[in-house]
Design a protein around this motif. Sequence first.
Motif, PDB file in Angstrom:
ATOM      1  N   ASN A 157       0.816  -1.366   0.233  1.00 31.39           N
ATOM      2  CA  ASN A 157       0.029   0.080  -0.058  1.00 31.39           C
ATOM      3  C   ASN A 157       1.060   1.252   0.074  1.00 31.39           C
ATOM      4  OD1 ASN A 157      -1.736   1.976   0.702  1.00 31.39           O
ATOM      5  ND2 ASN A 157      -2.353   1.336   2.707  1.00 31.39           N
ATOM      6  N   ILE A 158       0.975   1.966  -1.016  1.00 32.70           N
ATOM      7  CA  ILE A 158       1.561   2.989  -1.176  1.00 32.70           C
ATOM      8  C   ILE A 158       1.541   4.316  -0.303  1.00 32.70           C
ATOM      9  CG2 ILE A 158       2.026   2.614  -3.656  1.00 32.70           C
ATOM     10  CD1 ILE A 158       0.679   5.048  -4.365  1.00 32.70           C
ATOM     11  N   HIS A 159       0.127   4.436   0.297  1.00 30.86           N
ATOM     12  CA  HIS A 159       0.063   5.371   1.325  1.00 30.86           C
ATOM     13  C   HIS A 159      -0.229   4.765   2.745  1.00 30.86           C
ATOM     14  CE1 HIS A 159      -1.188   8.170  -2.173  1.00 30.86           C
ATOM     15  NE2 HIS A 159      -0.569   8.855  -1.451  1.00 30.86           N
ATOM     16  N   ALA A 160       0.339   3.915   2.903  1.00 29.10           N
ATOM     17  CA  ALA A 160       0.411   3.204   4.301  1.00 29.10           C
ATOM     18  C   ALA A 160       1.212   4.463   5.345  1.00 29.10           C
ATOM     19  CB  ALA A 160       1.295   1.822   4.606  1.00 29.10           C
ATOM     20  N   LEU A 161       0.464   4.315   6.599  1.00 30.65           N
ATOM     21  CA  LEU A 161       0.926   5.168   7.650  1.00 30.65           C
ATOM     22  C   LEU A 161       0.945   4.655   8.950  1.00 30.65           C
ATOM     23  CD1 LEU A 161       1.643   8.267   8.479  1.00 30.65           C
ATOM     24  CD2 LEU A 161      -0.728   8.489   8.766  1.00 30.65           C
ATOM     25  N   SER A 162       1.913   4.717   9.791  1.00 30.68           N
ATOM     26  CA  SER A 162       1.962   4.034  11.142  1.00 30.68           C
ATOM     27  C   SER A 162       1.661   5.076  12.009  1.00 30.68           C
ATOM     28  CB  SER A 162       3.405   3.478  11.319  1.00 30.68           C
ATOM     29  OG  SER A 162       4.215   4.520  11.616  1.00 30.68           O
ATOM     30  N   HIS A 163       1.499   4.609  13.468  1.00 31.39           N
ATOM     31  CA  HIS A 163       0.909   5.369  14.280  1.00 31.39           C
ATOM     32  C   HIS A 163       2.093   6.299  14.895  1.00 31.39           C
ATOM     33  CE1 HIS A 163       2.769   2.074  16.610  1.00 31.39           C
ATOM     34  NE2 HIS A 163       3.029   3.187  17.629  1.00 31.39           N
ATOM     35  N   VAL A 164       3.204   6.067  14.274  1.00 28.81           N
ATOM     36  CA  VAL A 164       4.480   6.833  14.676  1.00 28.81           C
ATOM     37  C   VAL A 164       5.055   7.652  13.615  1.00 28.81           C
ATOM     38  CG1 VAL A 164       5.111   5.236  16.554  1.00 28.81           C
ATOM     39  CG2 VAL A 164       6.353   4.932  14.286  1.00 28.81           C
ATOM     40  N   GLY A 165       4.216   7.574  12.602  1.00 30.12           N
ATOM     41  CA  GLY A 165       4.517   8.514  11.437  1.00 30.12           C
ATOM     42  C   GLY A 165       5.371   7.909  10.356  1.00 30.12           C
ATOM     43  N   ALA A 166       5.613   6.624  10.398  1.00 31.41           N
ATOM     44  CA  ALA A 166       6.370   5.886   9.302  1.00 31.41           C
ATOM     45  C   ALA A 166       5.450   6.231   8.021  1.00 31.41           C
ATOM     46  CB  ALA A 166       6.807   4.550   9.684  1.00 31.41           C
ATOM     47  N   MET A 167       5.884   6.383   6.998  1.00 32.53           N
ATOM     48  CA  MET A 167       5.328   6.822   5.824  1.00 32.53           C
ATOM     49  C   MET A 167       5.636   5.936   4.354  1.00 32.53           C
ATOM     50  SD  MET A 167       5.699  10.684   5.839  1.00 32.53           S
ATOM     51  CE  MET A 167       7.527  10.784   5.971  1.00 32.53           C
ATOM     52  N   GLY A 168       4.491   5.559   3.740  1.00 33.42           N
ATOM     53  CA  GLY A 168       4.645   5.102   2.374  1.00 33.42           C
ATOM     54  C   GLY A 168       4.797   3.558   2.137  1.00 33.42           C
ATOM     55  N   ILE A 169       5.223   3.123   1.087  1.00 33.79           N
ATOM     56  CA  ILE A 169       5.174   1.731   1.017  1.00 33.79           C
ATOM     57  C   ILE A 169       6.254   0.874   1.675  1.00 33.79           C
ATOM     58  CG2 ILE A 169       6.648   1.872  -1.109  1.00 33.79           C
ATOM     59  CD1 ILE A 169       5.007  -0.405  -2.334  1.00 33.79           C
ATOM     60  N   TYR A 219       0.911  -6.508  -7.664  1.00 36.07           N
ATOM     61  CA  TYR A 219       0.605  -5.162  -7.776  1.00 36.07           C
ATOM     62  C   TYR A 219       0.955  -4.456  -6.331  1.00 36.07           C
ATOM     63  CZ  TYR A 219      -1.443  -5.572 -12.353  1.00 36.07           C
ATOM     64  OH  TYR A 219      -1.892  -5.822 -13.798  1.00 36.07           O
ATOM     65  N   LEU A 220       1.005  -3.066  -6.719  1.00 33.68           N
ATOM     66  CA  LEU A 220       0.846  -1.965  -5.590  1.00 33.68           C
ATOM     67  C   LEU A 220      -0.390  -1.521  -5.557  1.00 33.68           C
ATOM     68  CD1 LEU A 220       4.274  -0.039  -6.188  1.00 33.68           C
ATOM     69  CD2 LEU A 220       4.013  -2.317  -5.239  1.00 33.68           C
ATOM     70  N   TYR A 221      -0.729  -1.090  -4.514  1.00 34.23           N
ATOM     71  CA  TYR A 221      -2.181  -0.459  -4.099  1.00 34.23           C
ATOM     72  C   TYR A 221      -2.147   0.883  -3.609  1.00 34.23           C
ATOM     73  CZ  TYR A 221      -3.341  -5.561  -4.261  1.00 34.23           C
ATOM     74  OH  TYR A 221      -3.602  -6.952  -4.692  1.00 34.23           O
ATOM     75  N   ASP A 222      -3.167   1.701  -3.870  1.00 33.96           N
ATOM     76  CA  ASP A 222      -3.534   2.871  -3.582  1.00 33.96           C
ATOM     77  C   ASP A 222      -5.096   3.058  -3.065  1.00 33.96           C
ATOM     78  OD1 ASP A 222      -3.092   5.713  -2.925  1.00 33.96           O
ATOM     79  OD2 ASP A 222      -2.804   6.148  -4.963  1.00 33.96           O
ATOM     80  N   ARG A 223      -5.452   4.108  -2.586  1.00 35.02           N
ATOM     81  CA  ARG A 223      -6.974   4.449  -2.134  1.00 35.02           C
ATOM     82  C   ARG A 223      -7.305   5.660  -2.898  1.00 35.02           C
ATOM     83  NH1 ARG A 223      -4.815   3.863   3.228  1.00 35.02           N
ATOM     84  NH2 ARG A 223      -5.014   1.770   3.799  1.00 35.02           N
ATOM     85  N   TYR A 224      -8.729   5.708  -3.309  1.00 31.21           N
ATOM     86  CA  TYR A 224      -9.310   6.998  -3.595  1.00 31.21           C
ATOM     87  C   TYR A 224     -10.436   7.003  -2.484  1.00 31.21           C
ATOM     88  CZ  TYR A 224     -12.821   4.084  -6.083  1.00 31.21           C
ATOM     89  OH  TYR A 224     -13.637   3.256  -6.450  1.00 31.21           O
ATOM     90  N   VAL A 225     -10.990   8.236  -2.419  1.00 28.84           N
ATOM     91  CA  VAL A 225     -11.796   8.474  -1.307  1.00 28.84           C
ATOM     92  C   VAL A 225     -13.088   9.311  -2.002  1.00 28.84           C
ATOM     93  CG1 VAL A 225     -12.046   9.554   0.755  1.00 28.84           C
ATOM     94  CG2 VAL A 225     -10.164   8.867   0.369  1.00 28.84           C
ATOM     95  N   LEU A 226     -14.210   8.648  -1.691  1.00 28.04           N
ATOM     96  CA  LEU A 226     -15.633   9.362  -2.205  1.00 28.04           C
ATOM     97  C   LEU A 226     -16.252   9.857  -0.740  1.00 28.04           C
ATOM     98  CD1 LEU A 226     -17.016   6.781  -4.653  1.00 28.04           C
ATOM     99  CD2 LEU A 226     -15.468   8.530  -5.236  1.00 28.04           C
ATOM    100  N   TYR A 227     -16.842  10.954  -1.242  1.00 25.55           N
ATOM    101  CA  TYR A 227     -17.399  11.615   0.265  1.00 25.55           C
ATOM    102  C   TYR A 227     -18.650  12.144   0.047  1.00 25.55           C
ATOM    103  CZ  TYR A 227     -15.352  15.783  -1.710  1.00 25.55           C
ATOM    104  OH  TYR A 227     -14.981  16.899  -2.518  1.00 25.55           O
ATOM    105  N   LEU A 228     -19.557  12.493   1.049  1.00 21.98           N
ATOM    106  CA  LEU A 228     -20.669  13.384   1.134  1.00 21.98           C
ATOM    107  C   LEU A 228     -20.478  14.409   2.076  1.00 21.98           C
ATOM    108  CD1 LEU A 228     -23.569  10.620   0.659  1.00 21.98           C
ATOM    109  CD2 LEU A 228     -23.002  12.285  -0.808  1.00 21.98           C
ATOM    110  N   GLN A 229     -21.070  15.694   1.857  1.00 19.31           N
ATOM    111  CA  GLN A 229     -21.291  16.769   2.857  1.00 19.31           C
ATOM    112  C   GLN A 229     -22.715  17.316   2.903  1.00 19.31           C
ATOM    113  OE1 GLN A 229     -17.881  19.023   1.227  1.00 19.31           O
ATOM    114  NE2 GLN A 229     -16.422  18.345   2.779  1.00 19.31           N
ATOM    115  N   GLY A 230     -22.821  17.605   4.354  1.00 13.39           N
ATOM    116  CA  GLY A 230     -24.211  18.516   4.271  1.00 13.39           C
ATOM    117  C   GLY A 230     -23.693  19.611   5.191  1.00 13.39           C
ATOM    118  N   THR A 231     -24.114  20.870   4.845  1.00 10.56           N
ATOM    119  CA  THR A 231     -23.904  22.051   5.539  1.00 10.56           C
ATOM    120  C   THR A 231     -25.286  22.831   5.716  1.00 10.56           C
ATOM    121  OG1 THR A 231     -21.836  22.284   4.644  1.00 10.56           O
ATOM    122  CG2 THR A 231     -22.601  24.093   5.707  1.00 10.56           C
ATOM    123  N   LEU A 232     -25.184  23.557   7.020  1.00 10.45           N
ATOM    124  CA  LEU A 232     -26.439  24.519   7.411  1.00 10.45           C
ATOM    125  C   LEU A 232     -25.856  25.545   8.222  1.00 10.45           C
ATOM    126  CD1 LEU A 232     -29.499  25.305   7.946  1.00 10.45           C
ATOM    127  CD2 LEU A 232     -29.491  23.840   9.811  1.00 10.45           C
TER     128      LEU A 232
END
Length: 324
Positions: free
Chosen positions: A82-94, A176-189
């Motif tokens: 996973n190319i966007h892996a993140l550990s709880h101590v801040g280690a980054m990437g694959i 294969y290497l893996y990545d993520r995309y993110v879909l979202y919904l927002q509501g504002t008042l």
Amino acid sequence: MKKIFFLVILFISTITLSFLFDPLNYITKSNIGLQLQFYNKGGKISIYNPFVYKIVSFDSFTDTMRFPEIVKGLAYIESGFNIHALSHVGAMGITQFKADAAIDYGVFNAWNPQQALLGTDRMIRYYHQKYNDIYKVLAIYNIGESNYKKGKYIEQGNAYANKVIAASRKISRKSYLYDRYVLYLQGTLTENSSQTYTAFSFGGIFDYLGIVYFDISSTIHFRKGYFPIELGTKSYIRINHFDSFVIGYNLGYNLNYENEISIGPIIGYSHFRPIGESYEIYYDFSKGFSLSSFFISVGYGNKYWRINFGFEPEFDNLFLSITI
């Protein structure tokens, strides 16, 4: 005709894929997330959902490696490719670099799999020339050279080396290497000095190999006598692990007034430490020329939560947001 053309663009952009703040904040997470944003008059709720997908095979990056099999096993153990892996101590990437170690081996953007994998190979080469023992090299990668010399965590380091070697033997280079995309919904008042209104947004974020992050959204506003639709996009061009240039545009169209179209570029800068501080500032030229057209945000957080405070020109409000 203008209405039909605009709605077609809006539909296509939404189906294809702005969250507030650097998209890296969301793309490193593997679970459904929630953001609560409190304005001085009103609020917003956002729900985002990450999706994993294949990008390229590991074999695409092995041409100049001396230890491709070892790097492959290490990347699998560290991140599951996973190319966007993140550990709880801040280690980054694959390959889970920390910032200081990454720069030592020519990795200025740990989210870029090419830089991270080649940097890992350089690190392995360096220690292999020094110790001439791949098991010792892998143990040092896991627990650090100073701990190894002091005899600390040796059992942990040796177990890690055995896992990497085992993975390197059983996993294909064409995995294969893996990545993520993110879909979202927002509501504002919310409301400002002149009116109260609601808004709904939908869209998503995706990236190209940790280098460029695209943040695209569609928003429908409901106000008294005024029903605009806005299409916004921001691109985050990453300079290093933490910093990005922000460029984009906003396009607005008022359904009540056929000739009322607002359009303008977005230009800014974003700094984001996945474990630590963040700040972002950009100017939205579609909102006109005034200090109230600046989006400003500062925050602090870690892998699991983040708090931000700032000003959002779209709603002319100060905000406090909590992301979990």
